[in-house]
Design a protein around this motif. Sequence first.
Motif, PDB file in Angstrom:
ATOM      1  N   ASP A 298       0.813  -1.219   0.000  1.00 23.66           N
ATOM      2  CA  ASP A 298       0.000   0.000   0.000  1.00 23.66           C
ATOM      3  C   ASP A 298       0.845   1.267   0.000  1.00 23.66           C
ATOM      4  N   ILE A 299       2.176   1.126  -0.016  1.00 26.30           N
ATOM      5  CA  ILE A 299       3.053   2.297  -0.117  1.00 26.30           C
ATOM      6  C   ILE A 299       3.011   2.804  -1.559  1.00 26.30           C
ATOM      7  N   HIS A 300       2.649   4.074  -1.719  1.00 28.42           N
ATOM      8  CA  HIS A 300       2.415   4.617  -3.056  1.00 28.42           C
ATOM      9  C   HIS A 300       3.505   5.575  -3.551  1.00 28.42           C
ATOM     10  N   ALA A 301       4.395   6.002  -2.664  1.00 26.41           N
ATOM     11  CA  ALA A 301       5.448   6.923  -3.102  1.00 26.41           C
ATOM     12  C   ALA A 301       6.600   6.865  -2.106  1.00 26.41           C
ATOM     13  N   ILE A 302       7.793   7.157  -2.584  1.00 22.85           N
ATOM     14  CA  ILE A 302       9.008   7.099  -1.774  1.00 22.85           C
ATOM     15  C   ILE A 302       9.736   8.435  -1.868  1.00 22.85           C
ATOM     16  N   GLY A 303      10.208   8.921  -0.724  1.00 23.99           N
ATOM     17  CA  GLY A 303      11.034  10.125  -0.676  1.00 23.99           C
ATOM     18  C   GLY A 303      12.353   9.809   0.011  1.00 23.99           C
ATOM     19  N   ILE A 304      13.402  10.517  -0.374  1.00 30.01           N
ATOM     20  CA  ILE A 304      14.745  10.258   0.139  1.00 30.01           C
ATOM     21  C   ILE A 304      15.382  11.558   0.610  1.00 30.01           C
ATOM     22  N   ALA A 305      15.894  11.531   1.849  1.00 31.43           N
ATOM     23  CA  ALA A 305      16.765  12.589   2.356  1.00 31.43           C
ATOM     24  C   ALA A 305      18.152  11.991   2.526  1.00 31.43           C
ATOM     25  N   TYR A 306      19.175  12.830   2.489  1.00 36.45           N
ATOM     26  CA  TYR A 306      20.525  12.275   2.494  1.00 36.45           C
ATOM     27  C   TYR A 306      21.547  13.283   3.006  1.00 36.45           C
TER      28      TYR A 306
ATOM     29  N   GLY B 107       4.886  12.668  -0.794  1.00 36.87           N
ATOM     30  CA  GLY B 107       3.469  12.963  -1.015  1.00 36.87           C
ATOM     31  C   GLY B 107       3.269  14.216  -1.831  1.00 36.87           C
ATOM     32  N   ILE B 108       4.162  15.200  -1.616  1.00 36.36           N
ATOM     33  CA  ILE B 108       4.092  16.429  -2.421  1.00 36.36           C
ATOM     34  C   ILE B 108       4.466  16.117  -3.865  1.00 36.36           C
ATOM     35  N   GLY B 109       5.558  15.393  -4.057  1.00 35.39           N
ATOM     36  CA  GLY B 109       6.014  15.068  -5.406  1.00 35.39           C
ATOM     37  C   GLY B 109       5.051  14.185  -6.170  1.00 35.39           C
ATOM     38  N   GLN B 110       4.350  13.302  -5.438  1.00 36.80           N
ATOM     39  CA  GLN B 110       3.397  12.397  -6.084  1.00 36.80           C
ATOM     40  C   GLN B 110       2.083  13.094  -6.418  1.00 36.80           C
ATOM     41  N   GLY B 111       1.827  14.254  -5.790  1.00 41.76           N
ATOM     42  CA  GLY B 111       0.599  15.002  -6.051  1.00 41.76           C
ATOM     43  C   GLY B 111      -0.504  14.733  -5.050  1.00 41.76           C
ATOM     44  N   PHE B 112      -0.206  13.960  -3.994  1.00 45.90           N
ATOM     45  CA  PHE B 112      -1.215  13.700  -2.971  1.00 45.90           C
ATOM     46  C   PHE B 112      -1.574  15.001  -2.256  1.00 45.90           C
ATOM     47  N   PHE B 113      -0.562  15.858  -2.037  1.00 48.76           N
ATOM     48  CA  PHE B 113      -0.802  17.192  -1.482  1.00 48.76           C
ATOM     49  C   PHE B 113      -0.773  18.203  -2.623  1.00 48.76           C
TER      50      PHE B 113
ATOM     51  N   LYS C 241       2.681  23.328   1.650  1.00 43.49           N
ATOM     52  CA  LYS C 241       2.095  23.708   2.937  1.00 43.49           C
ATOM     53  C   LYS C 241       1.018  22.723   3.381  1.00 43.49           C
ATOM     54  N   ASP C 242       0.280  22.154   2.429  1.00 46.07           N
ATOM     55  CA  ASP C 242      -0.801  21.227   2.780  1.00 46.07           C
ATOM     56  C   ASP C 242      -0.272  19.981   3.494  1.00 46.07           C
ATOM     57  N   ALA C 243       0.988  19.637   3.264  1.00 43.89           N
ATOM     58  CA  ALA C 243       1.548  18.436   3.882  1.00 43.89           C
ATOM     59  C   ALA C 243       1.703  18.582   5.390  1.00 43.89           C
ATOM     60  N   PHE C 244       1.608  19.819   5.895  1.00 45.66           N
ATOM     61  CA  PHE C 244       1.889  20.055   7.309  1.00 45.66           C
ATOM     62  C   PHE C 244       0.685  20.626   8.054  1.00 45.66           C
ATOM     63  N   SER C 245      -0.494  20.392   7.517  1.00 39.77           N
ATOM     64  CA  SER C 245      -1.706  20.933   8.147  1.00 39.77           C
ATOM     65  C   SER C 245      -1.943  20.339   9.530  1.00 39.77           C
ATOM     66  N   ASN C 246      -1.395  19.144   9.805  1.00 45.28           N
ATOM     67  CA  ASN C 246      -1.595  18.501  11.104  1.00 45.28           C
ATOM     68  C   ASN C 246      -0.404  18.671  12.049  1.00 45.28           C
ATOM     69  N   MET C 247       0.574  19.459  11.666  1.00 45.24           N
ATOM     70  CA  MET C 247       1.782  19.597  12.483  1.00 45.24           C
ATOM     71  C   MET C 247       1.542  20.544  13.657  1.00 45.24           C
ATOM     72  N   LYS C 248       1.913  20.113  14.862  1.00 46.94           N
ATOM     73  CA  LYS C 248       1.749  20.928  16.062  1.00 46.94           C
ATOM     74  C   LYS C 248       3.023  20.891  16.887  1.00 46.94           C
ATOM     75  N   SER C 249       3.350  22.015  17.494  1.00 43.47           N
ATOM     76  CA  SER C 249       4.524  22.092  18.355  1.00 43.47           C
ATOM     77  C   SER C 249       4.309  21.264  19.614  1.00 43.47           C
ATOM     78  N   ILE C 250       5.377  20.591  20.071  1.00 47.42           N
ATOM     79  CA  ILE C 250       5.294  19.822  21.316  1.00 47.42           C
ATOM     80  C   ILE C 250       6.073  20.492  22.444  1.00 47.42           C
ATOM     81  N   GLY C 251       6.609  21.681  22.171  1.00 43.58           N
ATOM     82  CA  GLY C 251       7.323  22.386  23.230  1.00 43.58           C
ATOM     83  C   GLY C 251       7.913  23.687  22.741  1.00 43.58           C
ATOM     84  N   LEU C 252       8.064  24.621  23.654  1.00 42.72           N
ATOM     85  CA  LEU C 252       8.671  25.920  23.350  1.00 42.72           C
ATOM     86  C   LEU C 252       9.664  26.239  24.466  1.00 42.72           C
ATOM     87  N   VAL C 253      10.919  26.462  24.094  1.00 42.41           N
ATOM     88  CA  VAL C 253      11.954  26.837  25.054  1.00 42.41           C
ATOM     89  C   VAL C 253      12.335  28.284  24.768  1.00 42.41           C
TER      90      VAL C 253
END
Length: 494
Positions: free
Chosen positions: A74-82, A447-453, A457-469
């Motif tokens: 069910d994996i539909h796209a792959i991204g690579i960081a390096y 997901g951005i490259g595949q067109g799912f988003f 910016k849409d890829a991070f609509s659910n992102m929330k901070s877990i702390g502030l120092v």
Amino acid sequence: MLLLGIDIGTSSIKASVVDGTTGQIIASAQYPDTENTISTPQTGWAEQDPEMWWECVQQAVFRCHSSGKYNSKDIHAIGIAYQMHGLVMVDRDHRVLRPSIIWCDSRAVEIGNQAFKTIGEEKSLAHLLNSPGNFTASKLAWVKANEPRIYGSVYKIMLPGDFIAMKLTGTITTSNSALSEGIFWDFQTNAVSEDVMKTYGFSHNILPELRPLFSNHGEVTSSIADLLGLQAGTPVCYKAGDQPNNALSLNVLEPGEVAATAGTSGVVYSVSDQVSYDPLSRVNTFAHVNHQLNNQNRLGTLLCINGTGILNRWVRDNVATNMSYQQMNDAASQVQAGANGLFVLPFGNGAERVLGNKTIDATFTGINFNIHSSAHIIRASQEGIAFSLKYGVDIMASNGSSPKVIRAGKANMFLSNVFTEALVNAIGVAVELYDTDGAKGAALGAGIGQGFFSNPKDAFSNMKSIGLVEPTPHLVAQYAEVYAQWKAILDAQL
């Protein structure tokens, strides 16, 4: 939709399977459990075997699959960081010709300095936004000059992420962001730099095919799909260096936004819409992941300190030998800021760009056998890392980049309250912490490259901070005094 992210780190490889709809990690794993070695055949050299990365990728993916939490088909796209700036060379049969010369290798400094003069310093900075320095193009020039037989067998050169994509798909591609980090890209002509290619005597044929960063960079072959339990034809549709990708994972995409990371190396990364540069190339500007998306400039200015997590690991292996990282952090927290006059310069991992590509090595100053314990050494080391980043942030500020807040993943050195407190109060800027990492960012990039988003910016609509120092006034004053003493020791070394 399930997305697979792979992060090719220096110490280990991490893989994460992410639910594109919720943005949540379904499964995550890294390999190996210990840290990968860096080969140093000579002082100042640093190499790793690309085939080792590939083996680690396979094992990390297998570990994700073994969680049993998803159907791998069910994996539909792959991204690579390096890891950035590494040089990988293959022949026509896609066989690796020599170990990769990785980011912290210093052998090509003088070659880059000579190219800087040959091209012309003003022209080089205006077009490349950097000196050729010790980057990938200069490393390739070193091979051409010192290993001509190997150079003569080169079919294509790649960055580490391009190599892993090649292993998955059989296709060799690159992007403007990747070429810019190798110092092959001309920002005035928006094309491969003719000055670099001519100065070093490179043929354009050795460069991979250029494609947009968020696009199809090849599809998983049948044999690799069978090996990894994936669907044949799954696209690799995102590849980015670890620091642009870290910024992406923190939703740092627009001018004025700033990201930080502190793994093997430490980085502060600031996004701008201005094509600008540091006149001394102490901090470096590259094409960000969304550069020229919708015809808008998005440049990332990168401050890098080589000796960050690697120093913390060295202390664990050689000083705090019976401690975990958490126990080290707990011990350091029992020591006051300033470590009772013990100071550490963390520059023991090759030439430091922030110091003008000088190699000054690490320094421990002020050790008193009657006062200092392993806890003091741990604290002084973590503070030294924070102060080195403060030193670089001041350089960025002199070039017009002054962060109001910095975003970071709660990982690596940011798991230490001592390091985080020292950094925040030394630079006087708050740090927002997030539950994310490079593998998750690579998955969302896919997901951005595949067109799912529909857009990044849409890829991070659910992102929330877990702390502030945030900075604390009395600690800001205290760290200002300690930093001044630390900087005086550094200035005496330069």
